[in-house]
Design a protein around this motif. Structure first.
Motif, PDB file in Angstrom:
ATOM      1  N   GLY A   1      19.404  56.966  68.633  1.00  0.00           N
ATOM      2  CA  GLY A   1      19.202  57.129  69.853  1.00  0.00           C
ATOM      3  C   GLY A   1      19.601  58.339  70.627  1.00  0.00           C
ATOM      4  N   ASP A   2      18.936  58.396  71.582  1.00  0.00           N
ATOM      5  CA  ASP A   2      19.175  59.608  72.698  1.00  0.00           C
ATOM      6  C   ASP A   2      20.518  59.918  72.745  1.00  0.00           C
ATOM      7  N   GLU A   3      21.453  59.120  72.673  1.00  0.00           N
ATOM      8  CA  GLU A   3      23.247  59.539  72.868  1.00  0.00           C
ATOM      9  C   GLU A   3      23.645  60.279  71.436  1.00  0.00           C
ATOM     10  N   ASP A   4      22.890  59.618  70.445  1.00  0.00           N
ATOM     11  CA  ASP A   4      23.175  60.448  69.141  1.00  0.00           C
ATOM     12  C   ASP A   4      22.717  61.704  69.082  1.00  0.00           C
ATOM     13  N   ILE A   5      21.431  61.977  69.530  1.00  0.00           N
ATOM     14  CA  ILE A   5      20.912  63.237  69.590  1.00  0.00           C
ATOM     15  C   ILE A   5      21.744  64.284  70.466  1.00  0.00           C
ATOM     16  N   ARG A   6      22.100  63.695  71.501  1.00  0.00           N
ATOM     17  CA  ARG A   6      22.683  64.474  72.424  1.00  0.00           C
ATOM     18  C   ARG A   6      24.028  65.022  71.898  1.00  0.00           C
ATOM     19  N   ALA A   7      24.819  64.035  71.485  1.00  0.00           N
ATOM     20  CA  ALA A   7      26.219  64.297  70.820  1.00  0.00           C
ATOM     21  C   ALA A   7      26.116  65.184  69.803  1.00  0.00           C
ATOM     22  N   VAL A   8      25.012  65.228  68.952  1.00  0.00           N
ATOM     23  CA  VAL A   8      24.729  66.431  67.959  1.00  0.00           C
ATOM     24  C   VAL A   8      24.618  67.361  68.480  1.00  0.00           C
ATOM     25  N   LEU A   9      23.706  67.784  69.560  1.00  0.00           N
ATOM     26  CA  LEU A   9      23.314  68.993  70.065  1.00  0.00           C
ATOM     27  C   LEU A   9      24.444  69.507  70.784  1.00  0.00           C
ATOM     28  N   ASP A  10      25.317  68.813  71.407  1.00  0.00           N
ATOM     29  CA  ASP A  10      26.552  69.313  71.922  1.00  0.00           C
ATOM     30  C   ASP A  10      27.508  69.962  70.896  1.00  0.00           C
ATOM     31  N   VAL A  11      27.628  69.597  69.775  1.00  0.00           N
ATOM     32  CA  VAL A  11      28.206  70.028  68.832  1.00  0.00           C
ATOM     33  C   VAL A  11      27.735  71.472  68.439  1.00  0.00           C
ATOM     34  N   LEU A  12      26.206  71.335  68.286  1.00  0.00           N
ATOM     35  CA  LEU A  12      25.708  72.693  67.969  1.00  0.00           C
ATOM     36  C   LEU A  12      25.811  73.710  69.228  1.00  0.00           C
ATOM     37  N   LYS A  13      26.001  73.427  70.289  1.00  0.00           N
ATOM     38  CA  LYS A  13      26.375  74.292  71.210  1.00  0.00           C
ATOM     39  C   LYS A  13      27.742  75.001  71.589  1.00  0.00           C
ATOM     40  N   SER A  14      28.489  74.044  70.724  1.00  0.00           N
ATOM     41  CA  SER A  14      30.033  74.305  70.936  1.00  0.00           C
ATOM     42  C   SER A  14      30.608  75.307  70.075  1.00  0.00           C
ATOM     43  N   ASP A  15      31.715  75.823  69.836  1.00  0.00           N
ATOM     44  CA  ASP A  15      32.429  76.651  68.949  1.00  0.00           C
ATOM     45  C   ASP A  15      32.471  76.289  67.577  1.00  0.00           C
ATOM     46  N   PHE A  16      32.618  74.907  67.526  1.00  0.00           N
ATOM     47  CA  PHE A  16      32.759  74.481  65.958  1.00  0.00           C
ATOM     48  C   PHE A  16      31.692  73.667  65.358  1.00  0.00           C
ATOM     49  N   LEU A  17      31.357  74.114  64.079  1.00  0.00           N
ATOM     50  CA  LEU A  17      30.442  73.358  63.425  1.00  0.00           C
ATOM     51  C   LEU A  17      31.327  72.503  62.438  1.00  0.00           C
ATOM     52  N   THR A  18      32.280  73.245  62.068  1.00  0.00           N
ATOM     53  CA  THR A  18      33.056  72.477  61.026  1.00  0.00           C
ATOM     54  C   THR A  18      34.554  72.685  61.322  1.00  0.00           C
ATOM     55  N   GLN A  19      35.304  71.789  60.879  1.00  0.00           N
ATOM     56  CA  GLN A  19      36.846  71.695  61.200  1.00  0.00           C
ATOM     57  C   GLN A  19      37.378  72.004  62.691  1.00  0.00           C
ATOM     58  N   GLY A  20      36.498  71.239  63.402  1.00  0.00           N
ATOM     59  CA  GLY A  20      36.787  71.202  64.904  1.00  0.00           C
ATOM     60  C   GLY A  20      37.244  70.302  65.449  1.00  0.00           C
ATOM     61  N   PRO A  21      37.294  69.736  66.652  1.00  0.00           N
ATOM     62  CA  PRO A  21      38.036  68.644  67.046  1.00  0.00           C
ATOM     63  C   PRO A  21      37.579  67.063  67.108  1.00  0.00           C
ATOM     64  N   VAL A  22      35.941  67.119  66.439  1.00  0.00           N
ATOM     65  CA  VAL A  22      35.076  65.940  66.714  1.00  0.00           C
ATOM     66  C   VAL A  22      35.425  65.016  65.392  1.00  0.00           C
ATOM     67  N   VAL A  23      35.884  65.588  64.188  1.00  0.00           N
ATOM     68  CA  VAL A  23      36.152  64.971  62.875  1.00  0.00           C
ATOM     69  C   VAL A  23      37.383  63.995  63.301  1.00  0.00           C
ATOM     70  N   PRO A  24      38.529  64.911  63.921  1.00  0.00           N
ATOM     71  CA  PRO A  24      39.833  63.691  64.224  1.00  0.00           C
ATOM     72  C   PRO A  24      39.160  62.758  65.336  1.00  0.00           C
ATOM     73  N   ARG A  25      38.378  63.063  66.132  1.00  0.00           N
ATOM     74  CA  ARG A  25      38.067  61.740  66.965  1.00  0.00           C
ATOM     75  C   ARG A  25      37.385  60.773  66.237  1.00  0.00           C
ATOM     76  N   PHE A  26      36.480  61.190  65.361  1.00  0.00           N
ATOM     77  CA  PHE A  26      35.477  60.141  64.681  1.00  0.00           C
ATOM     78  C   PHE A  26      36.828  59.310  63.732  1.00  0.00           C
ATOM     79  N   GLU A  27      37.497  59.776  63.120  1.00  0.00           N
ATOM     80  CA  GLU A  27      38.616  59.186  62.446  1.00  0.00           C
ATOM     81  C   GLU A  27      39.446  58.255  63.198  1.00  0.00           C
ATOM     82  N   ALA A  28      39.958  58.620  64.255  1.00  0.00           N
ATOM     83  CA  ALA A  28      40.578  57.882  65.191  1.00  0.00           C
ATOM     84  C   ALA A  28      39.628  56.625  65.626  1.00  0.00           C
ATOM     85  N   ALA A  29      38.612  56.751  65.787  1.00  0.00           N
ATOM     86  CA  ALA A  29      37.652  55.706  66.441  1.00  0.00           C
ATOM     87  C   ALA A  29      37.522  54.576  65.201  1.00  0.00           C
TER      88      ALA A  29
END
Length: 378
Positions: A10-38
């Motif tokens: 969905g659009d929300e999924d695409i926005r979530a990935v684009l937000d990461v692409l625009k961020s400072d971290f493409l790997t070993q950043g804050p999103v993986v721990p958030r996914f693990e916690a979820a």
């Protein structure tokens, strides 16, 4: 062509990935721990360790349990080859337990018989991997009881089953296992494109899996054999691999987790509709075990003259598939001593099995078309 399975982005999924692409971290950043916690929170598990595939997660789970040369791993023949291959990765011997003819899951009675023989012969397994085929849980209470009696460790291969429940408990809570592994391949319940994750309630196992997925390297002073030399310092304290999940994958998975309940509910609605529409046709419908809520990754049926029916359905634009060719009949495993006839229930199921389309975006009109083509083929 109506596929047997597909992702729903969905659009929300695409926005979530684009937000990461625009961020400072493409790997070993804050999103993986958030996914693990979820995922840990959804399952009711204490820890979650994400990896770049479910195969990688199964491998590091075996490593965390200390599986190695001289040890034995048992799984089922009715699974994808990865469930068995991870034992070979660790240098262990691999064997199989036949399935229940009704549910296509690891049969606790056959497991108990095999364990009794193995105990007498001194060949008990160190690890058993039951597979939650098609989206429903094995009888984990029975398998857990056997684990306590015979002293083996349990890894649930729940690649098909995130969002499923067993005896009103979420799959992945590890109530009767040491570790539970999920897959997020595009045809699964939720997707991270490729990706996997292991849950556990044991902090030591979680720590060992975290090390194993990232080269065995740590910056944690508590795990080092001497004091840090500075902010740059790390140590490799064990052998590991590069099995890390990227931030983009985790962002997609985290967004998809918001719809997990909807995904599972829709798949159950479609499965119920198949049950009603296929009643009376000359085929075997899937059966749920007691107290199971399935995530319905697959809707596997059994038919006579499978090759002809499969071909006719494909020619009609119905993208059916077959799950699974029994692992022990593959050339690699035949070279290791296995062959046709070793696990007759799994082989009999495979000879008649077809997975018909089932996924979140399947419309009722598409489902009607699937059933009509199946009626014609039968």
């Amino acid at each position: 062509m109506i596929p047997y399975g597909r992702q729903d982005i969905g659009d929300e999924d695409i926005r979530a990935v684009l937000d990461v692409l625009k961020s400072d971290f493409l790997t070993q950043g804050p999103v993986v721990p958030r996914f693990e916690a979820a995922v840990a929170g959804q399952c009711g598990a204490a820890h979650a360790v994400a990896a770049n595939s479910a195969t990688s997660a199964l491998h590091i789970a075996c490593m965390a349990l200390g599986l190695g040369p001289g040890d034995r791993l048992w799984t089922v023949p009715n699974t994808f080859v990865a469930s068995a291959n991870v034992g070979v990765y660790c240098g262990a011997e691999v064997d199989f337990v036949d399935i229940d003819p009704a549910t296509y899951l690891m049969c606790p009675a056959r497991l108990a018989e095999k364990l009794d023989r193995a105990e007498r012969e001194g060949t008990l397994p160190k690890v058993v991997i039951p597979v939650h085929f098609a989206g429903q849980s094995c009888d984990m209470a029975a398998i857990g009881d056997l684990a306590r009696r015979y002293g083996f460790r349990v890894i649930e291969d729940a690649s098909h089953a995130i969002g499923a429940r067993h005896r009103d408990r979420p799959v992945g809570d590890c109530a009767h296992s040491d570790i539970c592994v999920f897959s997020f391949h595009p045809v699964k319940i939720i997707t991270t494109a490729e990706g996997g994750l292991a849950t556990t309630n044991d902090p030591g196992l979680a720590q060992r899996m975290e090390l194993a997925r990232s080269h065995g390297v740590t910056r944690d002073p508590a795990l080092m054999d001497k004091s840090s030399e500075g902010g740059w310092y790390y140590q490799m304290v064990t052998l590991g691999y590069n099995y890390r999940m990227t931030e983009m994958q985790a962002a997609l998975g985290l967004s998809q987790m918001d719809r997990l309940a909807d995904f599972v509910a829709r798949r159950n609605t479609l499965a119920d509709r198949y049950d009603a529409m296929l009643d009376g046709l000359p085929l075997v419908r899937p059966v749920l075990g007691p107290a199971n809520l399935s995530a319905w990754h697959l809707y596997p049926i059994q038919v006579e003259d499978r090759a002809r029916v499969f071909g006719q359905l494909r020619a009609s634009g119905i993208g059916v598939n077959v799950h699974y060719i029994p692992v022990h009949t593959q050339p690699f495993w035949q070279a290791r001593g296995f062959g046709p006839g070793d696990f007759p229930v799994a082989e009999a199921y495979y000879a008649r099995a077809i997975s018909i389309p089932l996924y979140f975006g399947l419309t009722e009109a598409d489902q009607d078309r699937v059933v009509e083509a199946l009626r014609d083929a039968l």
